[in-house]
Design an enzyme around this catalytic site. Structure first.
Site, short mmCIF file in Angstrom:
data_model
loop_
_atom_site.label_atom_id
_atom_site.label_comp_id
_atom_site.label_asym_id
_atom_site.label_seq_id
_atom_site.Cartn_x
_atom_site.Cartn_y
_atom_site.Cartn_z
N LYS A 44 -10.82 5.82 3.27
CA LYS A 44 -10.32 7.20 3.16
C LYS A 44 -11.37 8.23 3.62
O LYS A 44 -11.06 9.13 4.39
CB LYS A 44 -9.92 7.45 1.70
CG LYS A 44 -9.19 8.74 1.45
CD LYS A 44 -8.48 8.75 0.10
CE LYS A 44 -9.13 8.00 -0.95
NZ LYS A 44 -9.89 8.22 -1.94
N THR A 95 -13.99 7.70 5.51
CA THR A 95 -14.21 7.47 6.94
C THR A 95 -13.13 8.17 7.76
O THR A 95 -13.43 8.85 8.76
CB THR A 95 -14.22 5.95 7.22
OG1 THR A 95 -15.19 5.33 6.37
CG2 THR A 95 -14.55 5.64 8.66
N ARG A 104 -16.51 14.96 -1.63
CA ARG A 104 -17.21 14.82 -2.91
C ARG A 104 -18.62 14.28 -2.68
O ARG A 104 -18.88 13.60 -1.69
CB ARG A 104 -16.46 13.86 -3.83
CG ARG A 104 -15.12 14.39 -4.28
CD ARG A 104 -14.37 13.36 -5.10
NE ARG A 104 -14.05 12.18 -4.33
CZ ARG A 104 -13.63 11.03 -4.85
NH1 ARG A 104 -13.49 10.93 -6.15
NH2 ARG A 104 -13.34 10.01 -4.10
N LYS A 129 -19.59 -0.49 -5.42
CA LYS A 129 -18.91 0.26 -4.37
C LYS A 129 -19.84 0.64 -3.21
O LYS A 129 -19.43 0.76 -2.06
CB LYS A 129 -18.30 1.53 -5.00
CG LYS A 129 -17.34 2.27 -4.09
CD LYS A 129 -16.60 3.33 -4.91
CE LYS A 129 -15.69 4.16 -4.02
NZ LYS A 129 -16.38 5.19 -3.27
N ALA A 177 -11.68 9.94 -10.24
CA ALA A 177 -10.25 10.27 -10.10
C ALA A 177 -9.39 9.53 -11.12
O ALA A 177 -8.22 9.84 -11.25
CB ALA A 177 -9.78 9.94 -8.69
N PHE A 208 -9.26 7.71 -4.93
CA PHE A 208 -8.36 6.58 -5.15
C PHE A 208 -7.02 6.76 -4.43
O PHE A 208 -6.95 7.43 -3.41
CB PHE A 208 -8.16 6.32 -6.65
CG PHE A 208 -9.41 5.85 -7.36
CD1 PHE A 208 -10.23 4.89 -6.78
CD2 PHE A 208 -9.78 6.38 -8.58
CE1 PHE A 208 -11.39 4.45 -7.41
CE2 PHE A 208 -10.94 5.94 -9.23
CZ PHE A 208 -11.74 4.98 -8.65
N PHE A 226 -8.77 -2.38 11.71
CA PHE A 226 -9.77 -3.43 11.48
C PHE A 226 -9.69 -4.42 12.65
O PHE A 226 -8.61 -4.63 13.22
CB PHE A 226 -9.49 -4.18 10.17
CG PHE A 226 -10.18 -3.58 8.97
CD1 PHE A 226 -11.33 -4.15 8.45
CD2 PHE A 226 -9.69 -2.43 8.38
CE1 PHE A 226 -11.97 -3.58 7.34
CE2 PHE A 226 -10.31 -1.85 7.29
CZ PHE A 226 -11.46 -2.44 6.76
N TRP A 251 -13.78 4.37 12.65
CA TRP A 251 -14.95 3.59 12.22
C TRP A 251 -15.72 3.09 13.45
O TRP A 251 -16.94 3.17 13.49
CB TRP A 251 -14.49 2.41 11.35
CG TRP A 251 -15.63 1.63 10.74
CD1 TRP A 251 -16.29 1.89 9.58
CD2 TRP A 251 -16.25 0.46 11.31
NE1 TRP A 251 -17.28 0.97 9.37
CE2 TRP A 251 -17.29 0.08 10.42
CE3 TRP A 251 -16.05 -0.29 12.47
CZ2 TRP A 251 -18.11 -1.02 10.65
CZ3 TRP A 251 -16.87 -1.39 12.71
CH2 TRP A 251 -17.88 -1.75 11.80
#
Length: 555
Positions: A69, A71, A92, A103, A271, A299, A380, A408
């Site tokens: 998200k 990214t 954030r 994470k 969140a 999230f 991906f 990405w």
């Protein structure tokens, strides 16, 4: 050669923050520099101008396969710049707990990152330390008040305010303090939250300015008296000193993406236990500086976006112009029942089984909240053409465009198609924005509205402890507040094992509390930890610094 996120970030040639500010039309007078590449902004000096378009980036229900998200948010902002649009991204700040835990960092990934990546993920400009200090000053003044004679008649067994530290440390969840005899305080059971779960973090992110910050801090309820009356930070005369600790922290931080797009990184509540978005001040600053302000919520859309829309937008008077819902083929296959180890193989059947998760989030954004939406399929290397086409086709049947995002690997170039669709949504579609519930409903009905409309559940079960607490909060006049539902991020339901788009479930409300300064009632479901622990092999074990001060292992 495949470079890690930190290697990509370290090889980037950053522009001086003064140049980034200039590109955003920021007068040097407004900048308070923290070295060459970071600065705080004195928002009082930003000239008034018409707000840009507000774009929210949210996602499907998260899985261990990853969604990307942040990214996507950064890549979209860079993509908008590539097509000649003046974009600013608002994000954030990462918490140290997850950085050293499972994470890792939260500054984007690949060629869509905000930099300086190490600084942002570690101490940055000290905002979280200031929030922790203000939280713990209030705790110290509370216990000192009891020790010095307890003029306010506070019941030590009914203190609700915890100390905090910005680290995953399960050892501190439950502690007994004040031991060692009369001179060392009053013995009582206590506990710590992680800093991002502190109510001060929520207040910090919802305050519109210093005066609003002070007013909110004064309303914090720290506990109750022997005769059941709430005791506030204002009663303890702690507010002036707490605000003094926060006066610089409340100024938003300016950094840049790898491609030089201005990025405002400020605040970071969780969140699942808080409202999960960067500060109102940061979002409003981005709206003043850019024609497009791109921001994200934590999230999946059932948590972060719901709270962004029902709490933050309501309190700050914001209306999003468009919403981006991020999904990956891998994560959707996981929602369709494929284990993490087998996600590399094409599996159209599992993908089709997992797609209802995405489509429920899409339906919520479009039908519950009345907002224009686009799906970003975060690419991906293992995705096959057939899998991508299936996602695009199913979304089209649902009346929403799905676009392949390759930020990405390619940075802004990989986000151009998504940027074009966002521009189209903002210019051609008009939001019919509405909330999922109205404030005049009883607290229980507001919780039920979110469960039914957003989660897709049948209703709620309220346990006796929660019923008692809700009755007390209603009697105290907090029934007109929005609700902040604390639940697992891994499912629409309160059971983390129910993947996909479960139906027929009820959500159990175990207890409730008020964050009176933040201005919302927290309803706790499931086992929500306000102090996480470290995993068996913490990310911290791989982080190191060489003799030149270069950090490795941060991701």
């Amino acid at each position: 050669m495949h470079l890690s996120d930190i290697e990509i970030a370290q090889r980037a040639e950053m522009k001086p923050i003064t140049e980034i500010a200039k590109s955003a039309g920021i007068d040097p007078e407004i900048l308070e520099q923290y070295g060459k590449y970071k600065a705080k902004l004195d928002t009082k000096l930003i000239p008034e101008r018409k707000n840009g378009k507000l774009v929210l980036v949210t996602a499907i229900t998260p899985t261990p396969a990853g969604e990307g998200k942040t990214t996507t948010t950064i890549g979209l902002a860079d993509g908008l710049r590539r097509i000649g649009k003046n974009s600013v991204v608002a994000l954030r700040e990462p918490s140290l707990g997850p950085v050293f835990g499972i994470k890792g960092g939260a500054a984007g990934g690949g060629y869509a990152q905000v930099v300086p990546m190490e600084d942002i993920n570690l101490h940055f400009t000290g905002d979280f330390h200031a929030i922790g200090a203000a939280n713990n000053l209030l705790a110290a003044m509370l216990d000192n008040h009891i020790y010095q004679g307890n003029a306010l008649n506070i019941d030590p067994r009914r203190i609700t305010w915890k100390r905090c530290v910005d680290m995953n440390d399960r050892q501190l969840r439950y502690v007994t303090d004040g031991l060692g005899g009369k001179a060392n305080g009053t013995p009582r059971e206590d506990g710590y939250d992680i800093t991002v779960a502190s109510e001060i973090m929520a207040i910090f992110c919802l305050a519109s300015d210093i005066d609003d910050l002070k007013a909110r801090l004064s309303r914090i309820i720290v506990g109750y008296t022997y005769d059941d009356k709430p005791v506030t930070a204002g009663d303890l005369k702690a507010v002036g000193a707490m605000t003094a600790l926060l006066k610089d922290a409340i100024k938003p931080n300016l950094v840049q993406t790898l491609e030089g797009t201005p990025a405002i990184v400020h605040g970071g509540p969780f969140a699942n236990i808080a409202h999960g978005c960067n500060s109102v001040i940061a979002t409003k600053t981005a709206l003043k500086l850019g024609d497009y302000a791109i921001t994200e919520a934590g999230f999946g859309a059932d948590l972060g976006a719901e709270k962004f829309l029902d709490i933050k937008c309501r309190m700050a008077g914001l209306t999003p112009d468009a919403v981006v819902i991020v999904a990956t083929v891998r994560a959707l296959k996981m929602h369709g029942g494929v284990p993490k180890t087998e996600l590399g193989a094409e599996n159209l059947e599992a993908l089709e089984k997992g797609l209802p998760n995405l489509l429920r989030h899409v339906s919520n954004i479009k039908n519950v909240y009345g907002l224009p939406a686009v799906v970003a399929v975060n690419k991906f290397p293992t995705d096959t053409e057939a899998e991508t086409e299936l996602v695009i086709k199913k979304c089209a049947e649902y009346g929403v465009k799905a676009i392949l995002s390759d930020v990405w690997a390619k940075g802004g170039e990989g986000g151009v198609e998504l940027a074009n669709e966002v521009v189209r949504l903002c210019s051609e579609e008009t939001p019919d924005f509405r909330f999922s519930y109205e404030l005049d409903l009883p607290i229980e009905k507001k919780i039920e509205a979110v469960v039914r409309k957003v989660y897709g559940g049948e209703g709620i079960t309220i346990l006796p402890a929660a019923q008692k607490e809700l009755a007390k909060l209603t009697a105290l006049g907090f029934d007109k507040c929005p609700v902040c539902i604390a639940k697992t991020q891994y499912s629409f339901s309160d059971d983390p094992t129910k993947l996909g788009a479960p139906e027929g479930f009820t959500v159990t409300v175990k207890t409730a509390k008020v964050s009176a300064g933040a201005g919302f009632v927290v309803a706790l479901t499931g086992d929500i930890l306000t102090m996480p622990g470290l995993p068996k092999v913490p990310a911290a074990e791989k982080i190191d610094v060489d003799s030149n001060g270069v950090i490795s292992g941060l991701f």
